[in-house]
Motif scaffolding. Sequence first.
Motif, PDB file in Angstrom:
ATOM      1  N   PHE A  22     -12.365  23.312 -39.054  1.00  0.00           N
ATOM      2  CA  PHE A  22     -13.698  23.815 -39.382  1.00  0.00           C
ATOM      3  C   PHE A  22     -14.660  23.601 -38.219  1.00  0.00           C
ATOM      4  CE2 PHE A  22     -18.014  22.840 -40.871  1.00  0.00           C
ATOM      5  CZ  PHE A  22     -18.372  24.105 -41.332  1.00  0.00           C
ATOM      6  N   LEU A  23     -14.581  22.452 -37.577  1.00  0.00           N
ATOM      7  CA  LEU A  23     -15.475  22.195 -36.440  1.00  0.00           C
ATOM      8  C   LEU A  23     -15.275  23.232 -35.339  1.00  0.00           C
ATOM      9  CD1 LEU A  23     -15.397  18.301 -36.214  1.00  0.00           C
ATOM     10  CD2 LEU A  23     -17.273  19.760 -37.014  1.00  0.00           C
ATOM     11  N   LEU A  96      -9.444  35.402 -44.212  1.00  0.00           N
ATOM     12  CA  LEU A  96     -10.463  36.059 -43.391  1.00  0.00           C
ATOM     13  C   LEU A  96     -11.272  37.049 -44.231  1.00  0.00           C
ATOM     14  CD1 LEU A  96     -11.888  36.707 -40.735  1.00  0.00           C
ATOM     15  CD2 LEU A  96      -9.997  38.275 -40.203  1.00  0.00           C
ATOM     16  N   GLY A  97     -10.577  37.794 -45.080  1.00  0.00           N
ATOM     17  CA  GLY A  97     -11.281  38.726 -45.964  1.00  0.00           C
ATOM     18  C   GLY A  97     -12.233  38.006 -46.904  1.00  0.00           C
ATOM     19  N   LEU A  98     -11.771  36.894 -47.471  1.00  0.00           N
ATOM     20  CA  LEU A  98     -12.636  36.094 -48.347  1.00  0.00           C
ATOM     21  C   LEU A  98     -13.830  35.540 -47.577  1.00  0.00           C
ATOM     22  CD1 LEU A  98      -9.911  34.112 -50.354  1.00  0.00           C
ATOM     23  CD2 LEU A  98     -11.419  35.929 -51.241  1.00  0.00           C
ATOM     24  N   THR A  99     -13.584  35.111 -46.335  1.00  0.00           N
ATOM     25  CA  THR A  99     -14.653  34.575 -45.501  1.00  0.00           C
ATOM     26  C   THR A  99     -15.701  35.635 -45.199  1.00  0.00           C
ATOM     27  OG1 THR A  99     -13.177  32.935 -44.520  1.00  0.00           O
ATOM     28  CG2 THR A  99     -15.175  33.470 -43.281  1.00  0.00           C
ATOM     29  N   GLU A 100     -15.256  36.810 -44.776  1.00  0.00           N
ATOM     30  CA  GLU A 100     -16.190  37.890 -44.452  1.00  0.00           C
ATOM     31  C   GLU A 100     -16.968  38.323 -45.697  1.00  0.00           C
ATOM     32  OE1 GLU A 100     -17.095  38.896 -41.565  1.00  0.00           O
ATOM     33  OE2 GLU A 100     -15.451  38.494 -40.197  1.00  0.00           O
ATOM     34  N   LEU A 101     -16.280  38.443 -46.828  1.00  0.00           N
ATOM     35  CA  LEU A 101     -16.947  38.813 -48.075  1.00  0.00           C
ATOM     36  C   LEU A 101     -17.970  37.755 -48.470  1.00  0.00           C
ATOM     37  CD1 LEU A 101     -17.245  40.676 -50.549  1.00  0.00           C
ATOM     38  CD2 LEU A 101     -15.390  39.352 -51.615  1.00  0.00           C
ATOM     39  N   GLY A 102     -17.582  36.486 -48.377  1.00  0.00           N
ATOM     40  CA  GLY A 102     -18.494  35.394 -48.704  1.00  0.00           C
ATOM     41  C   GLY A 102     -19.707  35.359 -47.798  1.00  0.00           C
ATOM     42  N   MET A 103     -19.492  35.617 -46.515  1.00  0.00           N
ATOM     43  CA  MET A 103     -20.614  35.651 -45.573  1.00  0.00           C
ATOM     44  C   MET A 103     -21.544  36.824 -45.896  1.00  0.00           C
ATOM     45  SD  MET A 103     -20.505  33.067 -43.509  1.00  0.00           S
ATOM     46  CE  MET A 103     -21.409  33.474 -42.023  1.00  0.00           C
ATOM     47  N   ILE A 105     -21.990  38.274 -48.857  1.00  0.00           N
ATOM     48  CA  ILE A 105     -22.709  37.949 -50.094  1.00  0.00           C
ATOM     49  C   ILE A 105     -23.788  36.902 -49.823  1.00  0.00           C
ATOM     50  CG2 ILE A 105     -22.488  36.865 -52.369  1.00  0.00           C
ATOM     51  CD1 ILE A 105     -19.703  38.241 -52.542  1.00  0.00           C
ATOM     52  N   GLY A 106     -23.405  35.841 -49.096  1.00  0.00           N
ATOM     53  CA  GLY A 106     -24.354  34.760 -48.835  1.00  0.00           C
ATOM     54  C   GLY A 106     -25.517  35.165 -47.953  1.00  0.00           C
ATOM     55  N   VAL A 107     -25.221  35.847 -46.852  1.00  0.00           N
ATOM     56  CA  VAL A 107     -26.256  36.164 -45.865  1.00  0.00           C
ATOM     57  C   VAL A 107     -27.029  37.429 -46.231  1.00  0.00           C
ATOM     58  CG1 VAL A 107     -26.665  36.763 -43.440  1.00  0.00           C
ATOM     59  CG2 VAL A 107     -25.011  34.969 -44.022  1.00  0.00           C
ATOM     60  N   ASP A 108     -26.313  38.522 -46.436  1.00  0.00           N
ATOM     61  CA  ASP A 108     -26.990  39.814 -46.637  1.00  0.00           C
ATOM     62  C   ASP A 108     -27.451  40.043 -48.071  1.00  0.00           C
ATOM     63  OD1 ASP A 108     -26.761  40.528 -43.984  1.00  0.00           O
ATOM     64  OD2 ASP A 108     -24.818  41.487 -44.269  1.00  0.00           O
ATOM     65  N   PHE A 109     -26.714  39.542 -49.028  1.00  0.00           N
ATOM     66  CA  PHE A 109     -27.050  39.809 -50.427  1.00  0.00           C
ATOM     67  C   PHE A 109     -27.990  38.750 -50.998  1.00  0.00           C
ATOM     68  CE2 PHE A 109     -25.980  40.032 -55.012  1.00  0.00           C
ATOM     69  CZ  PHE A 109     -26.331  41.355 -55.227  1.00  0.00           C
ATOM     70  N   ILE A 110     -27.648  37.466 -50.806  1.00  0.00           N
ATOM     71  CA  ILE A 110     -28.464  36.378 -51.356  1.00  0.00           C
ATOM     72  C   ILE A 110     -29.556  35.943 -50.378  1.00  0.00           C
ATOM     73  CG2 ILE A 110     -28.418  34.000 -52.238  1.00  0.00           C
ATOM     74  CD1 ILE A 110     -25.562  34.541 -53.196  1.00  0.00           C
ATOM     75  N   GLY A 111     -29.282  36.040 -49.074  1.00  0.00           N
ATOM     76  CA  GLY A 111     -30.280  35.679 -48.073  1.00  0.00           C
ATOM     77  C   GLY A 111     -30.187  34.240 -47.583  1.00  0.00           C
ATOM     78  N   ILE A 112     -29.010  33.635 -47.666  1.00  0.00           N
ATOM     79  CA  ILE A 112     -28.799  32.268 -47.189  1.00  0.00           C
ATOM     80  C   ILE A 112     -28.610  32.286 -45.673  1.00  0.00           C
ATOM     81  CG2 ILE A 112     -27.275  30.241 -47.332  1.00  0.00           C
ATOM     82  CD1 ILE A 112     -26.463  31.203 -50.136  1.00  0.00           C
ATOM     83  N   TYR A 113     -29.131  31.284 -44.991  1.00  0.00           N
ATOM     84  CA  TYR A 113     -28.924  31.132 -43.549  1.00  0.00           C
ATOM     85  C   TYR A 113     -27.422  31.138 -43.266  1.00  0.00           C
ATOM     86  CZ  TYR A 113     -29.275  29.032 -38.869  1.00  0.00           C
ATOM     87  OH  TYR A 113     -29.184  28.779 -37.533  1.00  0.00           O
ATOM     88  N   SER A 117     -24.241  29.365 -45.351  1.00  0.00           N
ATOM     89  CA  SER A 117     -23.298  30.239 -46.045  1.00  0.00           C
ATOM     90  C   SER A 117     -21.874  29.949 -45.581  1.00  0.00           C
ATOM     91  CB  SER A 117     -23.661  31.698 -45.782  1.00  0.00           C
ATOM     92  OG  SER A 117     -22.830  32.559 -46.508  1.00  0.00           O
ATOM     93  N   LYS A 118     -21.699  29.743 -44.289  1.00  0.00           N
ATOM     94  CA  LYS A 118     -20.376  29.452 -43.727  1.00  0.00           C
ATOM     95  C   LYS A 118     -19.802  28.168 -44.324  1.00  0.00           C
ATOM     96  CE  LYS A 118     -16.852  29.625 -40.950  1.00  0.00           C
ATOM     97  NZ  LYS A 118     -15.762  30.557 -41.214  1.00  0.00           N
ATOM     98  N   ILE A 119     -20.630  27.166 -44.513  1.00  0.00           N
ATOM     99  CA  ILE A 119     -20.157  25.901 -45.086  1.00  0.00           C
ATOM    100  C   ILE A 119     -19.645  26.123 -46.508  1.00  0.00           C
ATOM    101  CG2 ILE A 119     -20.907  23.616 -45.882  1.00  0.00           C
ATOM    102  CD1 ILE A 119     -22.797  23.599 -43.380  1.00  0.00           C
ATOM    103  N   VAL A 120     -20.396  26.842 -47.314  1.00  0.00           N
ATOM    104  CA  VAL A 120     -19.983  27.107 -48.697  1.00  0.00           C
ATOM    105  C   VAL A 120     -18.701  27.935 -48.732  1.00  0.00           C
ATOM    106  CG1 VAL A 120     -20.631  28.272 -50.843  1.00  0.00           C
ATOM    107  CG2 VAL A 120     -22.322  26.902 -49.604  1.00  0.00           C
ATOM    108  N   VAL A 121     -18.671  28.986 -47.935  1.00  0.00           N
ATOM    109  CA  VAL A 121     -17.500  29.868 -47.899  1.00  0.00           C
ATOM    110  C   VAL A 121     -16.266  29.100 -47.422  1.00  0.00           C
ATOM    111  CG1 VAL A 121     -16.525  31.866 -46.698  1.00  0.00           C
ATOM    112  CG2 VAL A 121     -18.829  31.975 -47.633  1.00  0.00           C
TER     113      VAL A 121
END
Length: 138
Positions: A22-23, A96-103, A105-113, A117-121
Amino acid sequence: MGADKVYFPELCRYAVVGAVSFLLDFVILMLAHNALMACFAGSLYLATALGFLGGIMLNTYLSVKYVFIDKEGGKDKQSLVIHDYIKIIMIGITGLGLTELGMFIGVDFIGIYYLWSKIVVTAIVFLWNYWARKVFVF
């Protein structure tokens, strides 16, 4: 032990490997996003993919070497055959697909930094990767 059971020491080793991976993923994401964001609008998703690929390559190497150990011989699984690596690649593509989808949703849809968003995903994809590798490969 069957593939349906969680082996706690193995899960702990996978968590350490996941943290190290992750780092690397996180650093690549930040550097690539900062370098590319002036170039084009989709830079976050390219940077996410680059970071994920760096992290998953390190994770796969360390997982084979230190995490999923052959219980009978006490040795690592360096004797994986090509179809095992194909399964690992398919699991990685799904991750990777789950990561991109999560990013997205988190960034563009919900508006998380994007870094939050990356940490949650990553936590979600970590669980997917462990389960899938345990069931389908090791």
